[in-house]
Design a protein around this motif. Structure first.
Motif, short mmCIF file in Angstrom:
data_model
loop_
_atom_site.label_atom_id
_atom_site.label_comp_id
_atom_site.label_asym_id
_atom_site.label_seq_id
_atom_site.Cartn_x
_atom_site.Cartn_y
_atom_site.Cartn_z
N PRO A 112 0.81 -1.23 0.00
CA PRO A 112 0.00 0.00 0.00
C PRO A 112 0.83 1.27 0.00
O PRO A 112 0.40 2.31 -0.49
CB PRO A 112 -0.85 -0.13 1.28
CG PRO A 112 -0.12 -1.11 2.13
CD PRO A 112 0.53 -2.06 1.19
N ASP A 113 2.05 1.19 0.56
CA ASP A 113 2.93 2.37 0.61
C ASP A 113 4.02 2.27 -0.46
O ASP A 113 5.13 2.78 -0.28
CB ASP A 113 3.55 2.53 1.99
CG ASP A 113 4.29 1.28 2.46
OD1 ASP A 113 4.11 0.21 1.85
OD2 ASP A 113 5.06 1.37 3.44
N SER A 114 3.72 1.63 -1.57
CA SER A 114 4.69 1.40 -2.64
C SER A 114 5.34 2.70 -3.11
O SER A 114 6.56 2.78 -3.25
CB SER A 114 4.02 0.70 -3.81
OG SER A 114 4.92 0.58 -4.91
N ALA A 116 5.79 5.56 -1.58
CA ALA A 116 6.70 6.12 -0.58
C ALA A 116 7.99 5.31 -0.51
O ALA A 116 9.08 5.88 -0.35
CB ALA A 116 6.01 6.14 0.79
N ILE A 117 7.87 4.00 -0.65
CA ILE A 117 9.06 3.14 -0.62
C ILE A 117 9.97 3.46 -1.79
O ILE A 117 11.19 3.60 -1.64
CB ILE A 117 8.64 1.65 -0.65
CG1 ILE A 117 7.97 1.26 0.66
CG2 ILE A 117 9.84 0.75 -0.92
CD1 ILE A 117 7.37 -0.13 0.65
N ARG A 148 13.92 -4.25 -0.38
CA ARG A 148 12.59 -4.08 -0.94
C ARG A 148 12.50 -4.82 -2.28
O ARG A 148 13.40 -4.71 -3.10
CB ARG A 148 12.29 -2.60 -1.16
CG ARG A 148 12.40 -1.74 0.09
CD ARG A 148 11.27 -2.07 1.07
NE ARG A 148 11.21 -1.07 2.15
CZ ARG A 148 10.28 -1.04 3.07
NH1 ARG A 148 9.33 -1.97 3.09
NH2 ARG A 148 10.27 -0.10 4.00
#
Length: 241
Positions: A112-114, A116-117, A148
Motif C-alpha cells: 500500500p505504501d509502494s 513512498a518506498i 525491498r
C-alpha cells in the motif's frame, strides 16, 4: 588460418562489435548494483559491461555469492532503502499492477505504501544472467531478502527482439531494466534512451553482415632440389633410336 578475435579492452565486446563510440555516461543519484553470474560474462549480448560504462554511480560484481551488501558497495547500508528487482511478478488484478514500477511483498502483492518506498530508495540491485542463473544468485544471497522487492511493468519491448530468447514476453535486458528504474525514479525519462544507445549500436552491428576474416595463404612447398629423391620426368627423346 583465421586470425584470433580480439575484445575491446573498454566495453569488453569483440572488436567488430565495439560500442565505445556510443558511450555517454549519465549522472545517476540512485546507485545501480549489478550482480552478474559468471556464465553470463561470456555472453556477447550481455549488457552488464555497458551498464558499467553508462552509469557513473554503478557497481558491477561477477560471482555467485557475497556475505552482504556492505561488502559490495563498501559502506554501511540501510536495506530498507535498497530495492532488488524481484524475479516474480505482481499478482494479476492487483490495484498497482498497472504501475510501471511497484514495491511488492514476498507473495508479489503490491504494498500500500509502494510509492513512498520507491521515493526513499538510494539504490537498486539487479541480478544479471539467464532465468535459472538469476534464481541461483537470489537463493545464494540470503541478505537480498532484507531489501525491498521491486517489480517492473515496462510499457516497451526489449531491443533484444529475436536476438536473444527471453523466458517472458515482457522480459527486458539488465541494462534496459536499470535504465527504466533509474530514469523513472529520478524523474528523468530522457535518461532511458541515452543509456541504451550503446546497446542499440551493439544489436545493429550484430545484425549487420560481418566482414569475412582474413585467411592467410597456405605455405608454398619448397622447390625440389636435385639429388633429394624427386625424379624429373623423362625427356621426350628418352628411348628413341
Amino acid at each position: 588460418m583465421h586470425q584470433a578475435a580480439q575484445n575491446c579492452a573498454t566495453c569488453l565486446k569483440p572488436e567488430h562489435l565495439c560500442v565505445c563510440e556510443a558511450v555517454d555516461p549519465v549522472d545517476n543519484r540512485i546507485q545501480v548494483v549489478i550482480l552478474e553470474h559468471p556464465q553470463e560474462k561470456r555472453e556477447i549480448l550481455g549488457t552488464a559491461p555497458i551498464a558499467g560504462l553508462q552509469f557513473r554511480n554503478v557497481v558491477v560484481r561477477v560471482g555467485l555469492s557475497w556475505p552482504n551488501l556492505k561488502k559490495i558497495v563498501g559502506r554501511e547500508v540501510d536495506y530498507k532503502r535498497w530495492g532488488v528487482l524481484y524475479l516474480g511478478a505482481a499478482k494479476q488484478g492487483a490495484a498497482a499492477a498497472s504501475e510501471e514500477i511497484a514495491a511488492v511483498d514476498k507473495n508479489g502483492a503490491p504494498l500500500p505504501d509502494s510509492a513512498a518506498i520507491l521515493d526513499g530508495l538510494e539504490g537498486v540491485i539487479l541480478l544479471d544472467g539467464t532465468w535459472s542463473q538469476a534464481k541461483s544468485l537470489w537463493w545464494r544471497n540470503a541478505w537480498l531478502l532484507k531489501c525491498r522487492r521491486i517489480v517492473l511493468h515496462p510499457h516497451f519491448k526489449s531491443l533484444y527482439g529475436q536476438a536473444r530468447r527471453e523466458p517472458r514476453r515482457e522480459s527486458v535486458s539488465t541494462l534496459e531494466a536499470a535504465a527504466f528504474v533509474v530514469s523513472r525514479l529520478e524523474g528523468q525519462p530522457e535518461m532511458f534512451d541515452r543509456v541504451l544507445k550503446p546497446f542499440a549500436l551493439l544489436l545493429k552491428k550484430m545484425r549487420a553482415p560481418r566482414p569475412k576474416p582474413k585467411i592467410l595463404p597456405p605455405s608454398q612447398p619448397s622447390p625440389a632440389v636435385a639429388g633429394e629423391g624427386v625424379q624429373s620426368p623423362p625427356s621426350p627423346e628418352a628411348g628413341e633410336g
